[in-house]
Structure formats: structure tokens, C-alpha cells
Design a protein around this motif. Sequence first.
Motif, short mmCIF file in Angstrom:
data_model
loop_
_atom_site.label_atom_id
_atom_site.label_comp_id
_atom_site.label_asym_id
_atom_site.label_seq_id
_atom_site.Cartn_x
_atom_site.Cartn_y
_atom_site.Cartn_z
N GLU C 252 -1.50 -1.44 12.67
CA GLU C 252 -0.16 -1.26 12.12
C GLU C 252 -0.17 -0.24 10.99
O GLU C 252 0.72 0.59 10.87
N PHE C 253 -1.20 -0.34 10.16
CA PHE C 253 -1.30 0.57 9.02
C PHE C 253 -1.42 2.01 9.48
O PHE C 253 -0.73 2.91 9.00
N GLU C 254 -2.30 2.25 10.47
CA GLU C 254 -2.47 3.61 10.99
C GLU C 254 -1.16 4.13 11.55
O GLU C 254 -0.77 5.28 11.29
N ALA C 255 -0.47 3.27 12.28
CA ALA C 255 0.80 3.67 12.90
C ALA C 255 1.83 4.00 11.80
O ALA C 255 2.54 5.01 11.88
N TRP C 256 1.86 3.15 10.81
CA TRP C 256 2.81 3.34 9.71
C TRP C 256 2.57 4.68 9.02
O TRP C 256 3.48 5.45 8.76
#
Lengths: 223, 589, 263
Positions: C252-256
Motif C-alpha cells: 500500500e505504501f509503495e502504491a501510495w
Amino acid sequence: MPVAVAPPEVKPETEREDRVPGPGRPGGGSGSDTGSGRWGDGGGRRLRPDSYQLGMWLALASISMMFVGFSSAYILGQGTNSQWRAMAAPPFVWINTVILLGSSLSLELARRASAATELKRWMTVTCLLGAAFLFGQFWIWRMLADQGIYLSGNPHSSFFYLLTGVHGVHLLGGVAGLAYLTARAWSSAARIPTRASLNVTALYWHFMDGLWIYLLVLLFYWR
Amino acid sequence: MSDSAHPAVHPAPTTFIRKWVFSTDHKIIGIQYYFLALIAVFTGLALSVLMRLRLAWPAESWPWLEKIFPVGFEGGVMSPEFYLAMLTMHGTIMVFFVLTTAPQGGFGNYFLPIQIGAHDMAFPVLNMLSFWVTFLSMGVMFAAFFVAGGAPISGWTAYAPLSALGEVAGPGLGSGQDLWIISIALFCVASLLGALNFITTVLNMRTKGMSLMKMPLTVWTWFTTAILALLSFPVLLAAGILLLLDRLGGTSFFIPAGLVVSDTVIENSGGSPILWQHLFWFFGHPEVYIAILPGMGVASQLLSTFARKPIFGYHAMVVAIFAIGMLGFFVWGHHMFVSGLSPFSALVFSILTLAIGVPSAIKTFNWLGTLWGGKIRFTTAMLFAIGFVSLFVSGGITGLFLGQTSVDVQLHDTYFPVAHFHMIMGVAAIFGIFGATYYWFPKMFGRMLHEGLGKLHFWLTFIGVNAIFIPMHLMGIMGQLRRYAESTEFKFMEPLQPYQEFVTIAAFVTAAAQLLFLVNFVWGMFKGRKATENPWEATTLEWITASPPPHDNFGGRELVVNHGAYEYGVPGAPRDYVMQTDPPLESSK
Amino acid sequence: MALALAILIWAIVLASVALFTGEFGWFPPQISEHGEAMDAQFNLTLIVVAIGFILAQVALGYYVWRYRDRSGARAVYTHGNAKVEVATVLITAVTFVTLAIIGQRVWIGLHLEDMPEDAVQVEVTAQQFAWNFRYPGPDGKFGKTATRLINDQLNPVGVDSRDPASSDDVVTLNRMAVPVNRDIRLTLRSKDVTHSFFVPALRFKQDTTPGLAVPGHFKALKTGEYEIACAELCGLQHYKMKGFLMVMSDQEFEAWLKERAEF
């Protein structure tokens, strides 16, 4: 600033030998013993330091703490401030230093004077030298300003103006005190300044002298 | 006084101006200081009540308040800038003009010379000067309310660069902040004059037989407080001068390079905001002890007097007073654990801070020891002294949390420290002042205060302050941040609103109870029962002279002190107390 | 009078104990690696404090009542007892200093231990009255900044776009995402006055002092959204200076981050 004003009324001549504190052994128990003969006693023994002398020492301790505050700011600033550009000592500072040291010398001569005329002479010289120093200091600031070195210029020049300025204010008080004593020495009606008032003024003056040397060392030799 | 070591007694003044206004009599100056503090404390109290109003009901409208404060209460709701101005002025007024002046300038001035058998301070003219400079300082501080932009919003700690940047950083940071700094600088000068006077007086003016170890503990605390003031106020003065130069002289002592305030580039360069914190707290921590030490002295005096027992461990008390005072100079860093201070120095500050707990524990222990085996008389003054001990324990002991680096991280700048310092340096110190007032009022004004009214005042105040400040610790634990005009913006503070309301109501009741004190005070001055020379059957020197004392304090008598300060219940003595000037007892040696 | 005062003092003790042990609220739930030790140190201190507080107050109440003035009773004449005095000093000194030393462990872990190389870097720049967060992007390097480029709307931290390292930097306002269970290395700065970055749930608080880049680090152990508050008085809207910490999974962090980079 704190206590540069003229010493007020001074005690009569007879009690001036009591300057040296006795061996300050702390007093006895809280019971009902009668402490006597030592400094902690409180009684009429003449072993306690002169009040004005003591008050002056305390004032000097306080003034020292203020300069400790300034000095720590200075040292921190010099160590961490990227904008720090050291300025050279204006050459006239050294002449001024000689003037100030001279005033201390002449004050010592006044203090040791045995005759009233001698006292008057040396007091006047001290006063004039003190005023000359202040004038010289003012002149140094003007000279620096002409060279474009201002209070807000860079941290080092800020500190130069600040430290010499605060010192100058203290010295102005000292000159006022000296002038008062000198006026008393000249006026025929009033009593001549007592030794105690001379001593306490001299203490202050010599301290300001030493402080000046310290400030010069801090400003131009502390790296 | 034939003693030649004392400067000549100044003759009693005859004109009104010299007697009551520009007086050099330490007693008049003490009363002047006391009344100054009285005005200040009720002003500070009013400000805190206004602040509590907003904290409990932030959205509520108070149209009638708009009539009194048209600027601060536009539309009847207190603006956040008004809240922050109240906050700054409440802190400043209370710390400087109440907690520093009343115990030291007020009671210290009045009773220190009398308690050591002197007829005045060592430098009476300096004493007068120090009061009038304080008065001027308070005038300048109050003027900050009325300048354009209002009083400063930077808090009593005036952290730079918020306090250094001027109006661009917020309202009240223009001329209001300038006046604040000038006032504080004047206050520093006044305190220095006072401090060197106190020290010289204690060292040089004691009467015959008054050895250091026979001095009342009140004198020891005033003496130690004076030393703290002498060495800490000049550093604040230095900081104030630097800050003023930053604001008016274009220097950059506290303003670093590259600041941008609301898209305005600040041209200053290279200063250090941390420097302000160091200088301020180097003064600020000793200041805490300046406020509380005289209270400790008063508590000792009162507990011993009304328990009819000598103080327990007099020598240990003296050592503890000095230890607290001196250690107080080496712990300022504990205010700065999260400010970017070197983590190593934080470790050292932390351990030194907890070390201060040791002399404080000794003091508490000795107060309990003094009560133990006593014969306690419950006067109003005694009630306040007992209240002082209770509050000293409650308020002091939470310092164990805040002095620890890791625990402080979470609690720093929450209501927890607010509760801690209000309890100890605010309320406990005020209890010391109240105790001293009920105890010494007869001596100062020649009349007694009403005991019944005084006791009612005690009960309401004691319950009230506990109700205000003990829940406040819990609010801090829950995360309520200090200096927030309201806590409605954050979810984690939402559950705190009922607590805010409870504390506000407790504060209103407590504040209202102070009117009882005011009534009692005014009534006592004019209508109180005439006081005798020694209404409390106490031992120290102020009780051997008339109430109020004559101009030279002892009516020309030469005093010889034969006894320690707290000789109560001495076996073989004719009375249950032995006054310091009583002749030596045969059985005691 | 004596009894009333004693009862009042004891009542204050009881009320305090009830307040601190009952269900009246406590620290916000904590989610960080160091938080547990911090809370444990608080609880240990609480026990020591409670013992001291209760002993002193109960004794005070008891003495007040027990030694009230009764006819016939005589006060004990004593000036103290050196042995008891020394014992008090020793007991309190050992307790307090031990407590201080134990408490330093957490502090040392927070400030004096090296960070692993793969820590996620975030630069926090506080301003009146908002939080700016900057991520270095895939290159792991923050680009240069310059004061003159600062513009609150367009370039809040003044990133210099001519520096190649700055092209992939991501700047966000008031929202800070971090991956769960990863070491986070913070660099804390301020544009104007002193603020303080406080996340109650993280047990993390650090002043952002203008002119300094203060380091800090933490590891969040639980996903979710947590509030960031300013803890140092910074001006008019100090009480409104709010941000959010979003702890999410690595993916999720990478996507964000990617989403912001494209923006």
C-alpha cells in the motif's frame, strides 16, 4: 545597569578596619549556646566585611553572570554559525585599553594619596581618563560604522557592539560615581570622600578594567 | 542600637511622601511589595478564569463579555489570539509579579531584618529603588494589554524565534512583545538590587548572638533565594537584551538563516533558537525555587510554632535548602529534552534532576517529623502550612515522571507538566503566601484577621485546587496539549471535554473563594481585633516587639539572642516556648 | 478540625488512587516499537510515586489527627534524629537515581543507536500551521532546497528542480504515510518558528527547531490512521495544526508513494 551609582553615605572613619572576615566557622547547634567571637556570631564584633564592599562584590558577581550569559552565546555562535565573519580589532582599541589601564593606575594613586591635594589631582585624572575611554569607544563605533560594519552586519560585529556597549554602560555608571567623588574632593564645604567610598568605587573600576581585557581576549583571541 | 557595625539609623520620616510612597523603611517597602503582588494576583486570577471559560465551552457566546472586551470577544466568542494573550500574561504576571515578589519582596523585606534583629536592610535607598523599579516594570507589563495588536501571544517562556520575528509571526508580537521584554529587563534589575541587599543584610546585620545556625529557617530560605536571584536574573537580563536587539537592532542572535514566515523571507541569518531556551531555562529553573523556597521556610516556621515543637532536623533543613538551591542551577536542560538538545547531555540533566528529589524528600520527612509528637493548634495559618506540605508532596512527586528523559517525551507540553508546576510552584507557593499572611498580618497591620472566615477560605481553596489540578494530570496522560485555545480539533482529545468542564467549574469555585480572603483582608485592616505583641506565642524576634513594630523595629533596644529559633516545649522552661532573646536556661546546658 | 483535615487529606489520596486506577482514561493505545518500554517505565515510576505519595499523605493526615492539641498532652522535645535523616537520604537517593538510570534505556534506544541502512526516510518540515512531508523517492536522496524557491501553494519546502536528485522527490501536505514494521528515519525541520512533531499513539515527540535538522526514528507496529499534533506553541492556530500519520502495508505504501509521484 545594576550598581554603578555613587556609594551613598559612608560610615565614620573609626570603623574602617573591619574589612577582613574572620575564620567563617559555621555556628553551633540550634540549642541555646551563645555563639561568640566568630563571623557567624552576628554581634558587635568587628570581624564582618564592610557592607558596601560586600554589596559591591555581590553586584560584581551578578554582572559577571550577565557576561557569562553573553559569553556562552558568543562561544556557541562562533562554533555553530555559518555566517560568522571574524572582524579585525580596530587599532584604536589598543590605545583605548592603555587609557583604561592608566585610569586604574591613577585611581590607585588617588587611593593611596596622603594629602588632600594629591587626592584631588589623581581623582580628576582618573575621571578624565574614564571619560576619554568612553569617548574613544564612541569614536571606534563611528569609525566602524563608516567602514560599513554595523550592529546588524554579521554575528561577530553584533557581538562586538553588544559587548563593548554593555561594558560602556557599566563604565558610564563608574564615571558618574567617580565624578561625584571628585566633585566632593574639590568642594571645600563637603567632607572629603572617605576611604570606604573610594575603596568600593576602585573595586568596581578595576573590575570593569579586568572585564575589558577579558572581552578583548574573547572577541579577538578566542578561537 | 549602639552597635557600631550597623550604619546609622535613618530618622523616622515625617512627610506623607517619604513615609508611605518613597519610603526607605523595609516594613513599608514590604507592604508596598505585598499590595503590588495582591493587584497582580487578582489580575492573573481573572485571566485564568477567562481562559478556563473558553477551554470548557469553546463555541459558547458570551455577549456581556463582548461589552467588557470588545476586541477579544468579537461576537461574544473569545478569539484564539485573545486566549493566547491571556495565557502569556497570566503566566508572566503570576511568575514574576506574584510568586517572585510576594514571598521575597513582600514578606522577606518586612521580616528578614526583624527576624535577625536588625533595624533595616543594609541599603535602604537601594531597597526603595528596587521596589519602584518593580512597580515601573509592572506598569510596562500591563501597558502591553493596551497597545496595538495587544499583549504578546508567545507564552511566558517567549520562545524565539516566535518572539523574535515581530508581527509577521502573529498578533501581539509587535510592540506588545517589546513591552514584555522591557518589563522583564526592568524586573531583572529590580530583583538584582533586592537580592544583593538581602544577602548583605543577612551576612552583616545580625544582632548579637544571632549566629547563622540560630536564624529562623525563613531567613535561610530568603537568603538562599536571594543568592539564586543574584546569579540567575542577570542571565535572563542578558537574554532579554539579545532578544530586544534581534527585534529592534536587526541582529540575529536567535534567528537562524533561511526562515520563511507565511511566504515572507526573513533576512536574518545564523542565530540559534536553542540558545534562547538555554539562557531562559538557566534562569527559569532557579526561578522555580525562587518561588517555592520562601514557602518552604514559612511552612517550617508555622509547623514548628503551631505544633509547639522544635523543627525536626534543623541542620538537615538548612543543608536541604542549600542543596535544592545549588542543584537548581544544573538541571535547566530537563525543560529541553525534546528540543534537539544533545541526547548525552539529556542523560546527565535527567539524573541531576532526580537527585533534587532527595533534599525535597528530606524536607517532607522533617515536616512530618515536626508534627510527630506535637501538640497541634489549628489556626488558619497552620491549616495553610499543612496544606502546603500536602501540595508540596502531590506537586513535587510528579517531577519524578517529568525528570526522566523517556517518560518526558510523551508528557512534555501536555497538561501533565501544567498540573505539576501549578501544583508545586503555583498553588503550594501561594499556600505559603497565604499561611504567611494569616500568620504575620497581626504584626504587619496590628490587627487580627477573622479566623472563621480564614478557615472557610482554607477549606474551599484546598479542596478547590486539588479538584482542579489532580484531574489535570490525567488529562495530560490522555494527551491534552497545553496552550491549545480549544481541543475540539483532535479526535484523541475529544473525550477530554467533560474534564475541561469539571476543571473549569472547580476553578470558578476556587476563584470565588478568594473573594473571602479579600473581604477578610480589608475587614482585618480596619475592623480586626487589636493584635497583641505575640498572639501566637512564637519565639522569633518579630514577636518581642510591638504590632506593628516601631520605625527602628525594636524601640531602641539592643537585642541579645540566646536561643535557637524554634525552642518550643523545652523541659524545665517556665513557659511552653522560649523566645530567642530569653535569658539562657540553667537546665539546658 | 483535626479529624476533618485528616479525613480530607485521606479523601484526596483515595480520590487520586481511584482516578489513576479506574476507567477514567489513560494514554492513547500505543503502536510503536519503543512505546511499550516507555509505558512500562511510566508504570514503574507510577508505582514508586504512588508509594511515596500515599505514605507521605497518609502519615500527614494521621499525625494531624493524632497530635492535635489535647489538654494534658505535652509535645515531645526533640531536635531530630541524625540516623533517620541519613536513612531517608540513602533510601530516596538510591531509589531516584536507580529510576533515572533504568529510564535511560528507552532514551538511548531512541537517540543513540544506529539506524539500519534500509530505513525509510521522511523529511518533516513544519510551518505555521501545517505539516509538509517529503520522501526522497526511488533514488533514496533528497534534492536540494532553497529558501527563495519557497511558495506555500506551489513549492512549500522550496525544492530546487535543477538538482537531479529532486526530480523524484514526493512532497505531501499534512498526510504522512509509512510502511508498518519498518524503521522510519525522520529529519525534522521548520520553516518559521519552533513547532513540535507529536504523535500520541507513537509515543513520539520532537521539537522542530528552525535552523536545525533534528534526527528521529520510530517503527510503527500497527496499521491505521493516527493524528499528528503540534506540541510547541507556534502562534495563533497552534491548536489547529493537525496532520495524519497513515501506517500501511509495504505494498500500500509503495502504491501510495507512486500515486503521489505521478501527481
